[in-house]
Design a protein around this motif. Structure first.
Motif, PDB file in Angstrom:
ATOM      1  N   ALA A 113      63.841  29.907 -84.961  1.00  0.00           N
ATOM      2  CA  ALA A 113      64.963  30.173 -85.866  1.00  0.00           C
ATOM      3  C   ALA A 113      64.460  30.508 -87.263  1.00  0.00           C
ATOM      4  N   ALA A 114      63.456  29.776 -87.734  1.00  0.00           N
ATOM      5  CA  ALA A 114      62.903  30.025 -89.071  1.00  0.00           C
ATOM      6  C   ALA A 114      62.224  31.385 -89.134  1.00  0.00           C
ATOM      7  N   GLN A 115      61.500  31.746 -88.100  1.00  0.00           N
ATOM      8  CA  GLN A 115      60.831  33.043 -88.072  1.00  0.00           C
ATOM      9  C   GLN A 115      61.835  34.192 -88.103  1.00  0.00           C
ATOM     10  N   ALA A 116      62.906  34.052 -87.323  1.00  0.00           N
ATOM     11  CA  ALA A 116      63.931  35.098 -87.283  1.00  0.00           C
ATOM     12  C   ALA A 116      64.598  35.252 -88.645  1.00  0.00           C
ATOM     13  N   ALA A 117      64.917  34.132 -89.293  1.00  0.00           N
ATOM     14  CA  ALA A 117      65.542  34.184 -90.614  1.00  0.00           C
ATOM     15  C   ALA A 117      64.612  34.853 -91.620  1.00  0.00           C
ATOM     16  N   SER A 118      63.330  34.548 -91.547  1.00  0.00           N
ATOM     17  CA  SER A 118      62.359  35.129 -92.474  1.00  0.00           C
ATOM     18  C   SER A 118      62.243  36.637 -92.282  1.00  0.00           C
ATOM     19  N   LEU A 119      62.122  37.081 -91.038  1.00  0.00           N
ATOM     20  CA  LEU A 119      61.984  38.516 -90.763  1.00  0.00           C
ATOM     21  C   LEU A 119      63.196  39.282 -91.275  1.00  0.00           C
ATOM     22  N   ILE A 120      64.389  38.751 -91.014  1.00  0.00           N
ATOM     23  CA  ILE A 120      65.620  39.411 -91.464  1.00  0.00           C
ATOM     24  C   ILE A 120      65.684  39.422 -92.988  1.00  0.00           C
ATOM     25  N   GLY A 121      65.265  38.326 -93.620  1.00  0.00           N
ATOM     26  CA  GLY A 121      65.275  38.260 -95.079  1.00  0.00           C
ATOM     27  C   GLY A 121      64.356  39.287 -95.705  1.00  0.00           C
ATOM     28  N   TRP A 122      63.142  39.413 -95.199  1.00  0.00           N
ATOM     29  CA  TRP A 122      62.206  40.396 -95.749  1.00  0.00           C
ATOM     30  C   TRP A 122      62.690  41.822 -95.500  1.00  0.00           C
ATOM     31  N   ALA A 123      63.291  42.051 -94.324  1.00  0.00           N
ATOM     32  CA  ALA A 123      63.814  43.386 -94.025  1.00  0.00           C
ATOM     33  C   ALA A 123      64.948  43.749 -94.978  1.00  0.00           C
ATOM     34  N   ALA A 124      65.828  42.797 -95.256  1.00  0.00           N
ATOM     35  CA  ALA A 124      66.947  43.038 -96.164  1.00  0.00           C
ATOM     36  C   ALA A 124      66.461  43.308 -97.579  1.00  0.00           C
ATOM     37  N   LEU A 125      65.478  42.535 -98.022  1.00  0.00           N
ATOM     38  CA  LEU A 125      64.934  42.740 -99.362  1.00  0.00           C
ATOM     39  C   LEU A 125      64.275  44.101 -99.472  1.00  0.00           C
ATOM     40  N   GLY A 126      63.569  44.503 -98.426  1.00  0.00           N
ATOM     41  CA  GLY A 126      62.942  45.819 -98.421  1.00  0.00           C
ATOM     42  C   GLY A 126      63.952  46.945 -98.396  1.00  0.00           C
ATOM     43  N   HIS A 127      65.172  46.644 -97.959  1.00  0.00           N
ATOM     44  CA  HIS A 127      66.238  47.640 -97.920  1.00  0.00           C
ATOM     45  C   HIS A 127      67.071  47.615 -99.198  1.00  0.00           C
ATOM     46  N   ASN A 128      66.603  46.856-100.186  1.00  0.00           N
ATOM     47  CA  ASN A 128      67.244  46.781-101.504  1.00  0.00           C
ATOM     48  C   ASN A 128      68.592  46.069-101.459  1.00  0.00           C
ATOM     49  N   ASP A 129      68.740  45.120-100.541  1.00  0.00           N
ATOM     50  CA  ASP A 129      69.967  44.333-100.462  1.00  0.00           C
ATOM     51  C   ASP A 129      69.773  42.979-101.137  1.00  0.00           C
ATOM     52  N   ARG A 130      70.879  42.392-101.566  1.00  0.00           N
ATOM     53  CA  ARG A 130      70.830  41.023-102.079  1.00  0.00           C
ATOM     54  C   ARG A 130      70.701  40.058-100.904  1.00  0.00           C
ATOM     55  N   VAL A 131      69.813  39.098-101.035  1.00  0.00           N
ATOM     56  CA  VAL A 131      69.535  38.175 -99.933  1.00  0.00           C
ATOM     57  C   VAL A 131      69.768  36.739-100.380  1.00  0.00           C
ATOM     58  N   GLY A 132      70.482  36.002 -99.565  1.00  0.00           N
ATOM     59  CA  GLY A 132      70.693  34.578 -99.793  1.00  0.00           C
ATOM     60  C   GLY A 132      71.011  33.931 -98.461  1.00  0.00           C
ATOM     61  N   GLY A 133      71.513  32.721 -98.503  1.00  0.00           N
ATOM     62  CA  GLY A 133      71.845  32.099 -97.237  1.00  0.00           C
ATOM     63  C   GLY A 133      72.148  30.634 -97.342  1.00  0.00           C
ATOM     64  N   LEU A 134      72.213  30.019 -96.182  1.00  0.00           N
ATOM     65  CA  LEU A 134      72.534  28.608 -96.084  1.00  0.00           C
ATOM     66  C   LEU A 134      71.677  27.992 -94.976  1.00  0.00           C
ATOM     67  N   VAL A 135      70.895  27.002 -95.336  1.00  0.00           N
ATOM     68  CA  VAL A 135      70.089  26.258 -94.372  1.00  0.00           C
ATOM     69  C   VAL A 135      70.843  24.967 -94.070  1.00  0.00           C
ATOM     70  N   PHE A 136      71.164  24.735 -92.802  1.00  0.00           N
ATOM     71  CA  PHE A 136      71.919  23.531 -92.481  1.00  0.00           C
ATOM     72  C   PHE A 136      71.226  22.726 -91.382  1.00  0.00           C
ATOM     73  N   GLY A 137      71.298  21.405 -91.562  1.00  0.00           N
ATOM     74  CA  GLY A 137      70.709  20.493 -90.604  1.00  0.00           C
ATOM     75  C   GLY A 137      71.756  19.579 -90.008  1.00  0.00           C
TER      76      GLY A 137
END
Length: 309
Positions: A113-137
């Motif tokens: 799950a962490a790897q998937a979130a990281s890959l999507i985050g870097w892809a979004a940043l590279g696409h010039n999008d604003r990136v944020g989120g919510l980590v929940f336990g």
């Protein structure tokens, strides 16, 4: 390779994931349109008024955005892009609960799950999008406001690592952590956001399903995480499980038990598929059995030849 690899995630590992972004076409480029973002555009309510650029018309583009002057000059259809199409807040909701702290494949579900979130985050940043989120336990959640900066993404990844590192088998799970996180997400999301939910496959309670329905105008991608043992029990004899003093014994040589377990897993998968179809949300289940980037590539490039085992 360290013995802990696949059990806990590190910040350096998630930072290194940025080098794998080019292996998966998560977001559209001028020459290629991603199925994920094609779905997102179809659900946008209107568009921004700030003109960005002109590119060659692609299947699925709104004909109302065709630039007729450029089309006449080049003799090839061109369309206008507006800032809303290129500058979306991308909100990654990722679970790190004790039920994900398990794995019989290449890694624990929490690591996947962490790897998937990281890959999507870097892809979004590279696409010039604003990136944020919510980590929940199990009993907590942490919000990171979407920003177009590496610092914002690193803040999200750092929080993800801290929660991951604190996971243990003695935690008392929240009965509906996903539902609570989705409810909180609805409170903080801005119009036009693209929401990506990464959670345990077993997290789909009635409450979570209701919250996903309410969030569906923003949510575009669901990534339920599972392990092979979530779907089938091996015929391995008597298995003993213990957690917080409680013990459970299963006779896996019992054919009826294995069949009932498999049927329950199939019903769970079917429930996710039905919900995704109903809400018109892209569904990409991920398993610890295979490498994460390979799985995403297979989903986003269905014409790609499948490797023979």
């Amino acid at each position: 390779m360290n013995a802990s690899d696949g059990i806990r995630v590190t910040l350096s590992e998630l930072i290194e994931m940025r080098h794998r972004v080019r292996e998966v076409q998560l977001f559209s480029t001028p020459s290629q349109r991603s199925p994920l973002i094609g779905l997102h555009h179809s659900k946008l309510r209107g568009r921004g008024v700030d003109f960005d650029q002109v590119r060659v018309y692609q299947a699925g583009d709104d004909v109302r955005t065709i630039d007729w002057r450029v089309t006449a000059r080049t003799q090839e259809p061109h369309t206008k892009l507006f800032h809303e199409e290129r500058e979306r807040p991308i909100f990654i909701m990722v679970e790190q609960s004790c039920r994900l702290f398990f794995g019989s494949g290449l890694m624990f579900k929490s690591v996947l799950a962490a790897q998937a979130a990281s890959l999507i985050g870097w892809a979004a940043l590279g696409h010039n999008d604003r990136v944020g989120g919510l980590v929940f336990g199990d009993n907590e959640h942490y919000e990171i406001k979407p920003r177009r900066s590496k610092q914002s993404l690193l803040q999200l990844l750092n929080r993800l690592v801290r929660v991951n590192q604190s996971l243990n088998t003695e935690s008392r799970p929240e009965t509906d952590a996903l539902g609570m996180a989705l409810r909180r997400g609805r409170e903080v999301l801005r119009p036009g956001s693209l929401v990506i939910v990464i959670c345990d496959e077993r997290a789909l309670t009635e409450g979570a399903e209701q919250q996903l329905s309410l969030l569906s105008r923003h949510c575009d991608l669901l990534l339920p995480i599972s392990d092979p043992l979530d779907h089938a029990l091996p015929a391995a004899g008597l298995l003993r499980f213990a957690q917080r003093g409680a013990q459970l014994e299963l006779d896996t040589l019992n054919v009826d038990l294995r069949q009932a377990y498999k049927a329950q897993a199939e019903a769970r998968s079917a429930r996710w598929e039905l919900l995704a179809q109903k809400l018109r949300i892209l569904l990409m289940p991920l398993s610890t059995q295979s490498e994460m980037v390979e799985q995403l590539r297979d989903y986003l490039n269905p014409q790609r030849p499948v490797k023979k085992q």
